[in-house]
Design a protein around this motif. Structure first.
Motif, PDB file in Angstrom:
ATOM      1  N   CYS A  88       1.076  -1.321  -0.084  1.00  0.00           N
ATOM      2  CA  CYS A  88      -0.004  -0.425  -0.178  1.00  0.00           C
ATOM      3  C   CYS A  88       1.075   1.310   0.373  1.00  0.00           C
ATOM      4  O   CYS A  88       2.026   1.186   0.767  1.00  0.00           O
ATOM      5  CB  CYS A  88      -0.916   0.179   1.252  1.00  0.00           C
ATOM      6  N   THR A  89       0.328   2.140  -0.723  1.00  0.00           N
ATOM      7  CA  THR A  89       0.609   3.204  -0.758  1.00  0.00           C
ATOM      8  C   THR A  89       1.060   4.392   0.412  1.00  0.00           C
ATOM      9  O   THR A  89       1.605   5.322   1.028  1.00  0.00           O
ATOM     10  CB  THR A  89       1.028   4.580  -1.834  1.00  0.00           C
ATOM     11  N   ASN A  90      -0.474   3.903   1.157  1.00  0.00           N
ATOM     12  CA  ASN A  90      -0.990   5.265   2.099  1.00  0.00           C
ATOM     13  C   ASN A  90      -0.461   4.408   3.632  1.00  0.00           C
ATOM     14  O   ASN A  90      -0.476   3.568   3.726  1.00  0.00           O
ATOM     15  CB  ASN A  90      -2.517   5.217   2.365  1.00  0.00           C
ATOM     16  N   LEU A  91       0.725   4.945   4.167  1.00  0.00           N
ATOM     17  CA  LEU A  91       1.378   4.475   5.350  1.00  0.00           C
ATOM     18  C   LEU A  91       0.914   5.355   6.690  1.00  0.00           C
ATOM     19  O   LEU A  91       1.949   5.867   7.361  1.00  0.00           O
ATOM     20  CB  LEU A  91       2.955   4.500   4.927  1.00  0.00           C
ATOM     21  N   ARG A  92      -0.514   5.562   6.574  1.00  0.00           N
ATOM     22  CA  ARG A  92      -0.831   6.601   7.829  1.00  0.00           C
ATOM     23  C   ARG A  92      -1.219   5.452   8.402  1.00  0.00           C
ATOM     24  O   ARG A  92      -1.404   4.144   8.400  1.00  0.00           O
ATOM     25  CB  ARG A  92      -1.713   7.310   8.106  1.00  0.00           C
ATOM     26  N   LEU A  93      -0.607   6.120  10.332  1.00  0.00           N
ATOM     27  CA  LEU A  93      -0.972   5.211  11.734  1.00  0.00           C
ATOM     28  C   LEU A  93      -2.125   5.523  11.636  1.00  0.00           C
ATOM     29  O   LEU A  93      -2.542   6.270  11.982  1.00  0.00           O
ATOM     30  CB  LEU A  93       0.034   5.203  12.349  1.00  0.00           C
ATOM     31  N   LEU A  94      -3.052   4.115  12.113  1.00  0.00           N
ATOM     32  CA  LEU A  94      -4.492   3.952  12.499  1.00  0.00           C
ATOM     33  C   LEU A  94      -4.823   3.484  13.845  1.00  0.00           C
ATOM     34  O   LEU A  94      -4.141   2.046  13.548  1.00  0.00           O
ATOM     35  CB  LEU A  94      -5.680   3.833  11.861  1.00  0.00           C
ATOM     36  N   ALA A  95      -5.560   3.701  14.853  1.00  0.00           N
ATOM     37  CA  ALA A  95      -5.258   2.939  16.187  1.00  0.00           C
ATOM     38  C   ALA A  95      -6.729   2.818  16.652  1.00  0.00           C
ATOM     39  O   ALA A  95      -7.490   3.658  16.234  1.00  0.00           O
ATOM     40  CB  ALA A  95      -4.861   3.714  16.835  1.00  0.00           C
ATOM     41  N   PHE A  96      -7.275   1.846  16.974  1.00  0.00           N
ATOM     42  CA  PHE A  96      -8.971   1.589  17.057  1.00  0.00           C
ATOM     43  C   PHE A  96      -8.996   1.263  18.519  1.00  0.00           C
ATOM     44  O   PHE A  96      -8.217   0.207  19.013  1.00  0.00           O
ATOM     45  CB  PHE A  96      -9.421   0.206  15.852  1.00  0.00           C
ATOM     46  N   ALA A  97      -9.465   1.897  19.328  1.00  0.00           N
ATOM     47  CA  ALA A  97      -9.336   0.960  21.438  1.00  0.00           C
ATOM     48  C   ALA A  97     -10.449   1.142  21.606  1.00  0.00           C
ATOM     49  O   ALA A  97     -11.466   1.979  21.503  1.00  0.00           O
ATOM     50  CB  ALA A  97      -8.762   2.953  21.621  1.00  0.00           C
ATOM     51  N   ASP A  98     -10.572   0.711  22.649  1.00  0.00           N
ATOM     52  CA  ASP A  98     -12.096  -0.103  22.794  1.00  0.00           C
ATOM     53  C   ASP A  98     -11.758  -0.852  24.575  1.00  0.00           C
ATOM     54  O   ASP A  98     -10.705  -1.532  24.755  1.00  0.00           O
ATOM     55  CB  ASP A  98     -12.835  -1.267  22.367  1.00  0.00           C
ATOM     56  N   TYR A 117      -3.491  -0.228  12.717  1.00  0.00           N
ATOM     57  CA  TYR A 117      -2.923  -0.338  11.450  1.00  0.00           C
ATOM     58  C   TYR A 117      -2.318   0.765  10.854  1.00  0.00           C
ATOM     59  O   TYR A 117      -1.805   1.543  10.880  1.00  0.00           O
ATOM     60  CB  TYR A 117      -4.085   0.032  10.588  1.00  0.00           C
ATOM     61  N   LEU A 118      -0.867   0.132   9.722  1.00  0.00           N
ATOM     62  CA  LEU A 118      -0.175   0.936   9.466  1.00  0.00           C
ATOM     63  C   LEU A 118      -0.848   0.733   7.851  1.00  0.00           C
ATOM     64  O   LEU A 118      -0.477  -0.270   6.920  1.00  0.00           O
ATOM     65  CB  LEU A 118       1.237   0.275   9.623  1.00  0.00           C
ATOM     66  N   GLY A 119      -1.326   1.826   7.094  1.00  0.00           N
ATOM     67  CA  GLY A 119      -1.459   2.037   6.154  1.00  0.00           C
ATOM     68  C   GLY A 119      -3.318   0.870   6.680  1.00  0.00           C
ATOM     69  O   GLY A 119      -3.549   0.657   7.194  1.00  0.00           O
ATOM     70  N   SER A 120      -3.065  -0.156   4.936  1.00  0.00           N
ATOM     71  CA  SER A 120      -4.513  -1.355   5.399  1.00  0.00           C
ATOM     72  C   SER A 120      -3.951  -2.890   6.064  1.00  0.00           C
ATOM     73  O   SER A 120      -4.448  -3.601   6.354  1.00  0.00           O
ATOM     74  CB  SER A 120      -4.472  -1.910   3.771  1.00  0.00           C
ATOM     75  N   ASN A 121      -2.767  -2.255   6.491  1.00  0.00           N
ATOM     76  CA  ASN A 121      -1.919  -3.653   6.987  1.00  0.00           C
ATOM     77  C   ASN A 121      -2.017  -3.821   8.345  1.00  0.00           C
ATOM     78  O   ASN A 121      -1.852  -3.023   9.826  1.00  0.00           O
ATOM     79  CB  ASN A 121      -0.832  -4.207   7.104  1.00  0.00           C
ATOM     80  N   LEU A 122      -2.611  -4.378   9.381  1.00  0.00           N
ATOM     81  CA  LEU A 122      -2.680  -4.741  10.897  1.00  0.00           C
ATOM     82  C   LEU A 122      -1.193  -5.064  11.095  1.00  0.00           C
ATOM     83  O   LEU A 122      -0.728  -6.324  10.869  1.00  0.00           O
ATOM     84  CB  LEU A 122      -3.381  -5.878  11.730  1.00  0.00           C
TER      85      LEU A 122
END
Length: 207
Positions: A88-98, A117-122
């Motif tokens: 994936c070209t988008n290497l944005r960091l996303l976190a989902f917390a619960d 997630y780093l892009g679309s990869n967990l």
């Protein structure tokens, strides 16, 4: 077990495990061996992290109910399941917390859960019991956000060492509106003084 019919979920959603009220399992060593194997499996199977965390708390004195939870035939039908990494070209960091607020019936401690997630990869996940009892769901969710924030910072440092630029700030998603508001509010209320370390740490990242 190889020929047994598989179950659709790792654990019954309404199951509440305790250390009392059931007959003790006759072979604690076997219980520990299987749970240990499941703990190793969580390295590549985030879908069983929560349930393995639950049954791991009773390795000192397992009961028949704990053994039934461990023996649930979910792995049999999901042997081919794993983490898929794709380019994936988008290497944005996303976190989902619960958080599972006061989910433990014995000590009423909450469970922190997050995935990054780093892009679309967990790339990272966690499910473990919080060290302190939370007095509200907001506090439990906030501690979960603080834990995911700490993991994001660690991954950011790693990416920096690997010379992978991060042009967009990481984002943490949380389903608790009060916890999100608390992260952005510069005022420390008297009701949250006992958790102000997590408050300062997460708020600094938000700023």
């Amino acid at each position: 077990m190889d020929t047994a019919k598989s179950m659709p979920t790792p654990m019954i959603s309404a199951l509440k495990l305790t250390s009392d009220g059931a007959e003790h399992f006759q072979d604690p060593k076997l219980y520990r061996e299987i749970v240990g194997s499941l703990q190793y499996l969580t390295i590549s199977r985030p879908d069983i992290a929560f349930s393995v965390n639950k049954v791991s708390q009773y390795m000192h004195s397992p009961t028949i109910e704990h053994w039934k939870a461990v023996k649930r035939r979910y792995i049999v039908g999901t042997v081919s399941v794993g983490i898929k990494f794709q380019k994936c070209t988008n290497l944005r960091l996303l976190a989902f917390a619960d958080a599972d607020w006061a989910g433990d019936l014995e000590d009423r401690k909450s469970v922190t859960g997050y995935c990054v997630y780093l892009g679309s990869n967990l790339v990272s996940w966690r499910s473990n019991k919080q060290a302190k009892v939370s007095r509200s769901s907001t506090e439990a969710e906030y501690r979960s956000m603080a834990a995911s924030q700490s993991e994001l910072v660690s991954i950011q440092y790693l990416l920096k060492e690997l010379r992978i630029p991060q042009s967009i700030a990481p984002t943490i998603y949380c389903d608790n509106q009060s916890a999100c508001s608390l992260a952005a509010n510069p005022v420390l209320h008297t009701r949250c003084k006992h958790m102000k370390i997590d408050l300062h740490c997460l708020r600094e990242m938000v700023n």
